[in-house]
Design an enzyme around this catalytic site. Sequence first.
Site, short mmCIF file in Angstrom:
data_model
loop_
_atom_site.label_atom_id
_atom_site.label_comp_id
_atom_site.label_asym_id
_atom_site.label_seq_id
_atom_site.Cartn_x
_atom_site.Cartn_y
_atom_site.Cartn_z
N GLY A 161 0.87 8.59 13.74
CA GLY A 161 0.29 9.35 12.64
C GLY A 161 0.80 10.78 12.60
N ASP A 162 0.87 11.41 13.76
CA ASP A 162 1.40 12.78 13.84
C ASP A 162 2.87 12.82 13.44
OD1 ASP A 162 -0.81 14.49 15.10
OD2 ASP A 162 -0.74 12.79 16.45
N THR A 163 3.64 11.86 13.93
CA THR A 163 5.07 11.87 13.65
C THR A 163 5.35 11.60 12.19
OG1 THR A 163 5.45 11.05 15.90
CG2 THR A 163 7.28 10.91 14.35
#
Length: 407
Positions: free
Chosen positions: A178-180
């Site tokens: 999700g962050d990436t």
Amino acid sequence: MQDSTMAPTTLQPGALAGVRVVEMGQLIAGPFAGKTLGEFGAEVIKIEAPGAGDPLRNWRMIKDGTSVWWQVQSRNKKSVALDLRQPQGQDLARQLLREADVLIENFRPGTLEGWGMSPEALHAINPGLVILRISGYGQTGPYRDLPGFGVVGEAMGGLRHLTGEPGRVPVRVGVSIGDTLAALHGTIGVLTALYHRKVNGGQGQVIDVALHEAVFNVMESLVPEYSAFGAVRESAGSALPGIAPSNAYPCADGWVLVAGNGDSIFKRLMQAIGREDLGQAPDLANNAGRVARVQEIDAAIGDWTRSRSITEVLDVLAQARVPAGRVYTAKDICEDPHYRARDMILQQTTRDGYTVEVPGVVPKLSATPGTVRSSAPHLGDDTDAVLTGMGLNTAQIAQLRSQGVIQ
């Protein structure tokens, strides 16, 4: 093979040479965007809190006091240890941003505003500044003030509901996807905004990336299927629902992934496993027919793979031109000649003096390829150099250090 100890003068300028990025984010989403821009030539000045710095320095496995993850996430960056909670620190940040092209931040919405660095205030001193803001739920909406990490964004974006085996606990992807995804969407936004600035009079803008929206953006047909048919897509283990055959199949020594879902590929696959009866069946000539009989097809493939080794299966399917592959571990990746041939495993010498292998740069550009120009910095390695470049003298820097504003 690239080596991060290579002298910068031997490397050709990157596509983003001359672009100055100030990174105020920490952990994953914001810093991954900074990492990506830095690999293609941007100067990335990372502002960290004095004392501990970015918490990622201490995440997962530690060598010589620092996470080896840090060696990837913060290469090509300069570290300035600056306390943004102090008014003097905020003044220095504004002075730095006056000459910057891009600001990256992934604080909770309102944090920048509380420091006197709202987009309006920053654009008043630097109209061309491109501001990337990554947060859990975005800068607007009823959830904007809630804390949000990537794992929550993955769930809200619809991904977590689809992972794992049917009827069992939803599992997470083994990395912070999700962050990436948010970082990559943010990077696209930065590059788009820089292009717009170049061709439309030099005006900057704000890029608002929400973690859950970045995940939601890659969910393919999830919403239109619900809208058109009321269908709620569910988890399906290793299969790809609605596309057949595409699954993981057992071998004598592990698992193999086979994607035989193209019409002509399916026929070649069935011939390779000795099931021409299925390959020539009229109702299996297209995907819709194969989906209706997917359990039968999967069973036939599994019966063939189960008595063979992974290597044997892959050899047969490669000859038949059927896409297939093993499930790679870190060991498999590091020993694979294809990864090496494409410079996807690099030797990087850290500032602590040890050598570690790290991932290469993606994507591959023919004229201005991404590079590793410098290893990840110690906390505050570049504080004095950056402040001197801003016009501060030795006495002023010493006073700021004695006051705890910098480190």
